[in-house]
Write an enzyme that holds these catalytic residues in place. Structure first.
Site, mmCIF file in Angstrom:
data_model
loop_
_atom_site.group_PDB
_atom_site.id
_atom_site.type_symbol
_atom_site.label_atom_id
_atom_site.label_comp_id
_atom_site.label_asym_id
_atom_site.label_seq_id
_atom_site.Cartn_x
_atom_site.Cartn_y
_atom_site.Cartn_z
ATOM 1 N N CYS A 120 0.827 -1.227 0.000
ATOM 2 C CA CYS A 120 0.000 0.000 0.000
ATOM 3 C C CYS A 120 0.854 1.268 0.000
ATOM 4 C CB CYS A 120 -0.919 0.004 1.207
ATOM 5 S SG CYS A 120 -1.915 -1.481 1.298
ATOM 6 N N HIS A 261 -3.504 6.831 2.584
ATOM 7 C CA HIS A 261 -3.911 5.566 1.974
ATOM 8 C C HIS A 261 -5.321 5.218 2.450
ATOM 9 C CE1 HIS A 261 -4.341 1.525 0.836
ATOM 10 N NE2 HIS A 261 -4.075 1.011 2.022
ATOM 11 N N ASN A 291 -10.338 -0.185 -1.054
ATOM 12 C CA ASN A 291 -8.913 -0.079 -0.736
ATOM 13 C C ASN A 291 -8.136 -0.549 -1.970
ATOM 14 O OD1 ASN A 291 -6.287 -0.814 0.053
ATOM 15 N ND2 ASN A 291 -6.910 -1.325 2.138
HETATM 16 O O1 UT7 Z 1 -4.419 -1.547 3.063
HETATM 17 C C1 UT7 Z 1 -3.547 -1.967 4.055
HETATM 18 C C2 UT7 Z 1 -3.835 -3.339 4.510
HETATM 19 N N1 UT7 Z 1 -5.161 -3.624 4.962
HETATM 20 C C3 UT7 Z 1 -5.872 -2.914 5.897
HETATM 21 O O2 UT7 Z 1 -5.522 -1.839 6.336
HETATM 22 C C4 UT7 Z 1 -7.105 -3.578 6.404
HETATM 23 C C5 UT7 Z 1 -7.195 -3.511 7.902
HETATM 24 N N2 UT7 Z 1 -8.291 -4.317 8.447
HETATM 25 C C6 UT7 Z 1 -9.613 -4.023 8.229
HETATM 26 O O3 UT7 Z 1 -9.951 -3.090 7.522
HETATM 27 C C7 UT7 Z 1 -10.636 -4.830 8.979
HETATM 28 O O4 UT7 Z 1 -9.994 -5.688 9.891
HETATM 29 C C8 UT7 Z 1 -11.608 -5.677 8.080
HETATM 30 C C9 UT7 Z 1 -12.529 -4.753 7.291
HETATM 31 C C10 UT7 Z 1 -10.810 -6.547 7.116
HETATM 32 C C11 UT7 Z 1 -12.480 -6.565 8.950
HETATM 33 O O5 UT7 Z 1 -13.203 -5.765 9.875
HETATM 34 P P1 UT7 Z 1 -13.191 -6.079 11.437
HETATM 35 O O6 UT7 Z 1 -14.025 -5.064 12.083
HETATM 36 O O7 UT7 Z 1 -11.760 -6.199 11.885
HETATM 37 O O8 UT7 Z 1 -13.932 -7.457 11.475
HETATM 38 P P2 UT7 Z 1 -13.478 -8.809 12.228
HETATM 39 O O9 UT7 Z 1 -12.556 -9.573 11.363
HETATM 40 O O10 UT7 Z 1 -13.073 -8.466 13.637
HETATM 41 O O11 UT7 Z 1 -14.844 -9.574 12.310
HETATM 42 C C12 UT7 Z 1 -15.938 -9.120 13.149
HETATM 43 C C13 UT7 Z 1 -17.147 -10.008 12.903
HETATM 44 C C14 UT7 Z 1 -16.822 -11.490 12.956
HETATM 45 O O12 UT7 Z 1 -17.975 -12.161 13.436
HETATM 46 P P3 UT7 Z 1 -18.076 -12.628 14.978
HETATM 47 O O13 UT7 Z 1 -16.909 -13.540 15.214
HETATM 48 O O14 UT7 Z 1 -18.005 -11.364 15.777
HETATM 49 O O15 UT7 Z 1 -19.405 -13.298 15.034
HETATM 50 C C15 UT7 Z 1 -16.615 -11.870 11.521
HETATM 51 O O16 UT7 Z 1 -16.858 -13.229 11.257
HETATM 52 O O17 UT7 Z 1 -17.644 -9.767 11.594
HETATM 53 C C16 UT7 Z 1 -17.619 -10.987 10.825
HETATM 54 N N3 UT7 Z 1 -17.252 -10.640 9.482
HETATM 55 C C17 UT7 Z 1 -18.140 -10.294 8.538
HETATM 56 N N4 UT7 Z 1 -19.465 -10.205 8.556
HETATM 57 C C18 UT7 Z 1 -20.082 -9.810 7.425
HETATM 58 C C19 UT7 Z 1 -15.991 -10.551 8.957
HETATM 59 N N5 UT7 Z 1 -16.054 -10.153 7.677
HETATM 60 C C20 UT7 Z 1 -17.385 -9.996 7.402
HETATM 61 C C21 UT7 Z 1 -18.066 -9.592 6.242
HETATM 62 N N6 UT7 Z 1 -19.430 -9.524 6.308
HETATM 63 N N7 UT7 Z 1 -17.457 -9.294 5.092
#
Ligand code: UT7
Length: 334
Positions: A120, A261, A291
């Site tokens: 990135c 970014h 992104n």
């Molecule tokens: O560009 C540089 C590199 N990348 C980044 O900067 C990305 C950084 N990370 C992120 O943006 C976030 O971590 C994500 C958008 C990828 C994920 O969001 P999050 O708030 O960290 O979600 P999580 O992985 O903590 O998941 C929370 C909940 C989980 O369910 P439970 O265990 O609480 O029941 C996941 O299974 O949300 C669930 N979940 C989803 N639900 C619906 C994870 N992805 C999804 C989804 N749709 N796409």
């Protein structure tokens, strides 16, 4: 001293960008994986993203078109360039580089050309490097591109990554200028490879870390631990921004646009609040493009530049963080 050794500045003469025509909305994604528009908007700020048609588009075509537009804006030709740098991790081939093909397509031969892999941070690393090389007296006119066709390395069954990424390229043309007060006033580039397992694109089985061996992984696809990268990005963004403002003698009032970014709107908002930056100074277009990794900062710069929002004399900041893990900043005056 020859004229190329005299102190000089660096002028951004023109910017350009390119995104594919095809739009993939959150609604489209909800038919492909278990997700919803509401979840994606709340957790990332993304509403839609652009996706390449693999039959005719990719990192090379987007890079070529973005740089062609930057050259048009600069009223220059490819043959005026003596160096092209493309920041990307989705080049079509390991050899030749995307940059060499862009150079040939735009009539820039025999300009030097190479790609850099800083995820990135690709665009910010590339533009910082271009400024340094021009000031060193080695080059006079450099085409800089950040481009990514992430759709080509996305596991579309993985909702943790497929909802986040999009395809785009952003470009700028930099030229040597006699005024040493313009160009990059301050820059940092850093990396911590000990945390690489948070985000990687494995080529071979042996590349997959022990902790991920139990999960199904397709070689060649991007793998990310979103939570780990999120934590790193929030802290690093604040730290890098604070450092850039302090070192350049700026504060939230005197600084111009902050072009960061577009990783996740929550990451951008968290840093903005902690640094007490006014919302109108932190540009956001992740809602339209997702992104786009190395594509994002150059794309934002081009949109702001064309909208006349980069004010002469008021320094603006570019900042990025991502896979590697890497981070970079640059404070610029035009
Ligand atoms: O560009 C540089 C590199 N990348 C980044 O900067 C990305 C950084 N990370 C992120 O943006 C976030 O971590 C994500 C958008 C990828 C994920 O969001 P999050 O708030 O960290 O979600 P999580 O992985 O903590 O998941 C929370 C909940 C989980 O369910 P439970 O265990 O609480 O029941 C996941 O299974 O949300 C669930 N979940 C989803 N639900 C619906 C994870 N992805 C999804 C989804 N749709 N796409």
């Amino acid at each position: 001293m020859t004229s190329s050794q005299l102190p000089c500045g660096v002028r951004i003469r023109g910017t350009g960008s390119c995104v594919p025509e095809r739009v993939l909305t959150n609604h489209d994604l909800s038919k492909m994986v278990d997700t919803s528009d509401e979840w994606i908007v709340q957790r990332t700020g993304i509403r839609e993203r652009r996706i390449c048609d693999p039959a005719r588009e990719g990192t090379f075509t987007m890079s070529r078109d973005a740089l062609a537009r930057a050259l048009d804006a600069a009223k220059m030709k490819g043959s005026d360039l003596d160096l092209i740098i493309v920041g990307t991790v989705t080049g079509e081939m390991a050899c030749p580089s995307v940059a060499t093909r862009v150079g040939a397509a735009l009539g820039a031969v025999p300009a030097a050309a190479f790609d850099i892999a800083a995820a990135c941070c690709g665009f910010v690393y590339a533009i910082n490097l271009a400024d340094t090389l021009i000031r060193a007296g080695r080059f006079r006119a450099v085409g800089v591109v950040g481009a990514e066709a992430l759709s080509t390395i996305t596991d579309w069954a993985d909702r943790g990554t497929s909802i986040l990424f999009g395809d785009a390229a952003g470009a700028a043309v930099l030229v040597r200028d006699p005024d040493p007060r313009i160009g990059c006033l301050y820059q940092t580039m850093g990396a911590d490879g000990s945390a690489w397992e948070s985000l990687y694109i494995p080529r071979h089985e042996r590349d997959i870390p022990e902790k991920d061996r139990a999960n199904p992984i397709t070689l060649g696809n991007l793998r990310m631990n979103g939570k780990e990268v999120f934590r790193f990005a929030v802290n690093k963004f604040r730290e890098v921004m604070e450092d850039a403002l302090t070192q350049a003698g700026l504060d939230s009032q005197s600084v111009g646009q902050i072009i960061c970014h577009q990783s996740n709107v929550r990451i951008i908002e968290a840093a903005r609040e902690r640094l007490a930056l006014p919302p109108e100074k932190l540009y956001i277009n992740i809602d339209k493009y997702g992104n786009t990794s190395a594509g994002s900062v150059g794309l934002c710069l081009d949109e702001l530049w064309r909208a006349g929002k980069i004010e002469p004399e008021r320094p603006f900041v570019m900042v990025a963080f991502g896979g590697g893990l890497t981070w970079a900043s640059g404070v610029w005056r035009v």
